[in-house]
Design a protein around this motif. Structure first.
Motif, PDB file in Angstrom:
ATOM      1  N   SER A  29       0.825  -1.216   0.000  1.00  0.00           N
ATOM      2  CA  SER A  29       0.000   0.000   0.000  1.00  0.00           C
ATOM      3  C   SER A  29       0.855   1.261   0.000  1.00  0.00           C
ATOM      4  N   LEU A  30       2.121   1.132   0.372  1.00  0.00           N
ATOM      5  CA  LEU A  30       3.017   2.278   0.311  1.00  0.00           C
ATOM      6  C   LEU A  30       3.350   2.652  -1.136  1.00  0.00           C
ATOM      7  N   PHE A  31       3.214   1.701  -2.056  1.00  0.00           N
ATOM      8  CA  PHE A  31       3.620   1.927  -3.427  1.00  0.00           C
ATOM      9  C   PHE A  31       2.483   1.843  -4.444  1.00  0.00           C
ATOM     10  N   VAL A  32       1.326   1.336  -4.022  1.00  0.00           N
ATOM     11  CA  VAL A  32       0.248   1.056  -4.987  1.00  0.00           C
ATOM     12  C   VAL A  32      -1.002   1.842  -4.601  1.00  0.00           C
ATOM     13  N   GLU A  33      -1.686   2.335  -5.631  1.00  0.00           N
ATOM     14  CA  GLU A  33      -2.999   2.953  -5.408  1.00  0.00           C
ATOM     15  C   GLU A  33      -4.033   1.923  -5.808  1.00  0.00           C
ATOM     16  N   TRP A  34      -4.958   1.659  -4.944  1.00  0.00           N
ATOM     17  CA  TRP A  34      -5.933   0.581  -5.139  1.00  0.00           C
ATOM     18  C   TRP A  34      -7.117   1.061  -5.946  1.00  0.00           C
ATOM     19  N   LYS A  35      -7.589   0.244  -6.833  1.00  0.00           N
ATOM     20  CA  LYS A  35      -8.858   0.508  -7.512  1.00  0.00           C
ATOM     21  C   LYS A  35      -9.955   0.140  -6.541  1.00  0.00           C
ATOM     22  N   ASP A  36     -11.080   0.636  -6.744  1.00  0.00           N
ATOM     23  CA  ASP A  36     -12.195   0.353  -5.844  1.00  0.00           C
ATOM     24  C   ASP A  36     -12.490  -1.141  -5.817  1.00  0.00           C
ATOM     25  N   GLY A  37     -12.581  -1.701  -4.615  1.00  0.00           N
ATOM     26  CA  GLY A  37     -12.935  -3.101  -4.401  1.00  0.00           C
ATOM     27  C   GLY A  37     -11.801  -4.092  -4.644  1.00  0.00           C
ATOM     28  N   MET A  38     -10.641  -3.662  -5.032  1.00  0.00           N
ATOM     29  CA  MET A  38      -9.544  -4.571  -5.347  1.00  0.00           C
ATOM     30  C   MET A  38      -8.626  -4.835  -4.145  1.00  0.00           C
ATOM     31  N   ARG A  39      -8.660  -3.952  -3.190  1.00  0.00           N
ATOM     32  CA  ARG A  39      -7.760  -4.119  -2.045  1.00  0.00           C
ATOM     33  C   ARG A  39      -8.085  -5.418  -1.305  1.00  0.00           C
ATOM     34  N   GLY A  40      -9.334  -5.733  -1.050  1.00  0.00           N
ATOM     35  CA  GLY A  40      -9.748  -6.966  -0.364  1.00  0.00           C
ATOM     36  C   GLY A  40      -9.282  -8.202  -1.114  1.00  0.00           C
ATOM     37  N   TRP A  41      -9.471  -8.169  -2.448  1.00  0.00           N
ATOM     38  CA  TRP A  41      -9.028  -9.305  -3.254  1.00  0.00           C
ATOM     39  C   TRP A  41      -7.506  -9.457  -3.204  1.00  0.00           C
ATOM     40  N   PHE A  42      -6.818  -8.356  -3.145  1.00  0.00           N
ATOM     41  CA  PHE A  42      -5.354  -8.402  -3.076  1.00  0.00           C
ATOM     42  C   PHE A  42      -4.902  -9.024  -1.753  1.00  0.00           C
ATOM     43  N   VAL A  43      -5.536  -8.615  -0.657  1.00  0.00           N
ATOM     44  CA  VAL A  43      -5.179  -9.161   0.660  1.00  0.00           C
ATOM     45  C   VAL A  43      -5.455 -10.671   0.690  1.00  0.00           C
ATOM     46  N   VAL A  44      -6.638 -11.081   0.181  1.00  0.00           N
ATOM     47  CA  VAL A  44      -6.970 -12.514   0.147  1.00  0.00           C
ATOM     48  C   VAL A  44      -5.963 -13.250  -0.732  1.00  0.00           C
ATOM     49  N   SER A  45      -5.602 -12.670  -1.856  1.00  0.00           N
ATOM     50  CA  SER A  45      -4.624 -13.299  -2.755  1.00  0.00           C
ATOM     51  C   SER A  45      -3.265 -13.436  -2.070  1.00  0.00           C
ATOM     52  N   CYS A  46      -2.878 -12.404  -1.329  1.00  0.00           N
ATOM     53  CA  CYS A  46      -1.591 -12.465  -0.605  1.00  0.00           C
ATOM     54  C   CYS A  46      -1.636 -13.555   0.467  1.00  0.00           C
ATOM     55  N   LEU A  47      -2.766 -13.683   1.177  1.00  0.00           N
ATOM     56  CA  LEU A  47      -2.891 -14.728   2.201  1.00  0.00           C
ATOM     57  C   LEU A  47      -2.826 -16.124   1.562  1.00  0.00           C
ATOM     58  N   VAL A  48      -3.548 -16.299   0.444  1.00  0.00           N
ATOM     59  CA  VAL A  48      -3.527 -17.584  -0.257  1.00  0.00           C
ATOM     60  C   VAL A  48      -2.118 -17.871  -0.757  1.00  0.00           C
ATOM     61  N   ALA A  49      -1.449 -16.856  -1.291  1.00  0.00           N
ATOM     62  CA  ALA A  49      -0.081 -17.046  -1.788  1.00  0.00           C
ATOM     63  C   ALA A  49       0.853 -17.410  -0.634  1.00  0.00           C
ATOM     64  N   GLY A  50       0.695 -16.749   0.516  1.00  0.00           N
ATOM     65  CA  GLY A  50       1.541 -17.046   1.676  1.00  0.00           C
ATOM     66  C   GLY A  50       1.348 -18.474   2.164  1.00  0.00           C
ATOM     67  N   VAL A  51       0.066 -18.897   2.269  1.00  0.00           N
ATOM     68  CA  VAL A  51      -0.210 -20.273   2.698  1.00  0.00           C
ATOM     69  C   VAL A  51       0.333 -21.261   1.674  1.00  0.00           C
ATOM     70  N   THR A  52       0.185 -20.951   0.391  1.00  0.00           N
ATOM     71  CA  THR A  52       0.686 -21.829  -0.665  1.00  0.00           C
ATOM     72  C   THR A  52       2.206 -21.957  -0.580  1.00  0.00           C
ATOM     73  N   ILE A  53       2.886 -20.853  -0.359  1.00  0.00           N
ATOM     74  CA  ILE A  53       4.352 -20.893  -0.209  1.00  0.00           C
ATOM     75  C   ILE A  53       4.722 -21.758   1.001  1.00  0.00           C
ATOM     76  N   GLY A  54       4.018 -21.610   2.108  1.00  0.00           N
ATOM     77  CA  GLY A  54       4.286 -22.431   3.301  1.00  0.00           C
ATOM     78  C   GLY A  54       4.086 -23.910   3.013  1.00  0.00           C
ATOM     79  N   LEU A  55       2.983 -24.259   2.306  1.00  0.00           N
ATOM     80  CA  LEU A  55       2.713 -25.660   1.976  1.00  0.00           C
ATOM     81  C   LEU A  55       3.759 -26.225   1.017  1.00  0.00           C
ATOM     82  N   VAL A  56       4.134 -25.420   0.027  1.00  0.00           N
ATOM     83  CA  VAL A  56       5.150 -25.882  -0.922  1.00  0.00           C
ATOM     84  C   VAL A  56       6.486 -26.086  -0.221  1.00  0.00           C
ATOM     85  N   ASN A  57       6.845 -25.167   0.670  1.00  0.00           N
ATOM     86  CA  ASN A  57       8.099 -25.321   1.418  1.00  0.00           C
ATOM     87  C   ASN A  57       8.076 -26.605   2.258  1.00  0.00           C
ATOM     88  N   PHE A  58       6.955 -26.851   2.931  1.00  0.00           N
ATOM     89  CA  PHE A  58       6.845 -28.069   3.734  1.00  0.00           C
ATOM     90  C   PHE A  58       6.937 -29.308   2.850  1.00  0.00           C
TER      91      PHE A  58
END
Length: 194
Positions: A29-58
């Motif tokens: 958020s320090l570098f990006v300006e969000w379009k309306d309604g996209m910030r929530g999807w971005f946060v969910v995508s980041c959470l899914v990506a983080g969990v996916t990275i954790g599962l792949v690492n395991f």
């Protein structure tokens, strides 16, 4: 219930992925300006990506690291069951390699110790056989010595009995008085008669 290192590793990887999934949107958020309604999807995508990275690492740890550790554990278990024929084939320039080398060195030393014990056991068995043979010979000699001692004792008993018999008999007077023997005359008379 015992703690599971793998469960802890799994929770750490997934937890770290979730934390990164939460932190990344704040940082973005320090570098990006969000379009309306996209910030929530971005946060969910980041959470899914983080969990996916954790599962792949395991999964990578489970596929790449655990088989090597399992091989070391199998060799250690075999050694615990008196099987000193197995060694680890894992080659690595890290802690896993050090553990593998240590287990292999332990197996080699145990083999040497077992061989030394077998050699000592054979030597002890040989010495015991020799000692048993010497002991048997000594026993036979003692038995022979006892028989000889018994025979000598019997002979002495017989001699003492005869001497007692002679001592208790009345003595008869000699018919003629004994003449002193001149040894020189006796030797000369024998030489002449020969």
């Amino acid at each position: 219930m015992k703690n599971s290192v793998l469960r802890q590793q799994f929770l750490a990887f997934v937890g770290f992925g979730l934390v990164m999934g939460l932190i990344f949107p704040l940082f973005a958020s320090l570098f990006v300006e969000w379009k309306d309604g996209m910030r929530g999807w971005f946060v969910v995508s980041c959470l899914v990506a983080g969990v996916t990275i954790g599962l792949v690492n395991f999964y990578l740890v489970k596929v790449l690291l655990l088989p090597k550790i399992a091989e070391v554990a199998d060799v250690a278990k075999a050694v615990g069951q008196n099987d000193l024929t197995r060694t680890c084939r894992v080659e690595s320039q890290d802690v896993i390699g050090k553990i593998t080398t240590s287990v292999n060195n332990m197996v080699i030393k145990l083999r040497d110790i077992v061989q030394q014990l077998q050699d000592m056991s054979c030597a002890l068995n040989d010495e015991t056989s020799t000692l048993a043979q010497v002991s048997g010979n000594a026993r036979n000699r003692v038995i022979e010595q006892q028989k000889l001692t018994d025979a000598v004792m019997q002979l002495l008993d017989n001699t003492v009995a005869r001497l007692n018999d002679i001592a208790t008999r009345p003595m008869k007077p000699l018919r003629s008085p004994m003449k002193p023997i001149n040894m020189r005359t006796a030797v000369l008379s024998r030489l002449r008669s020969a």
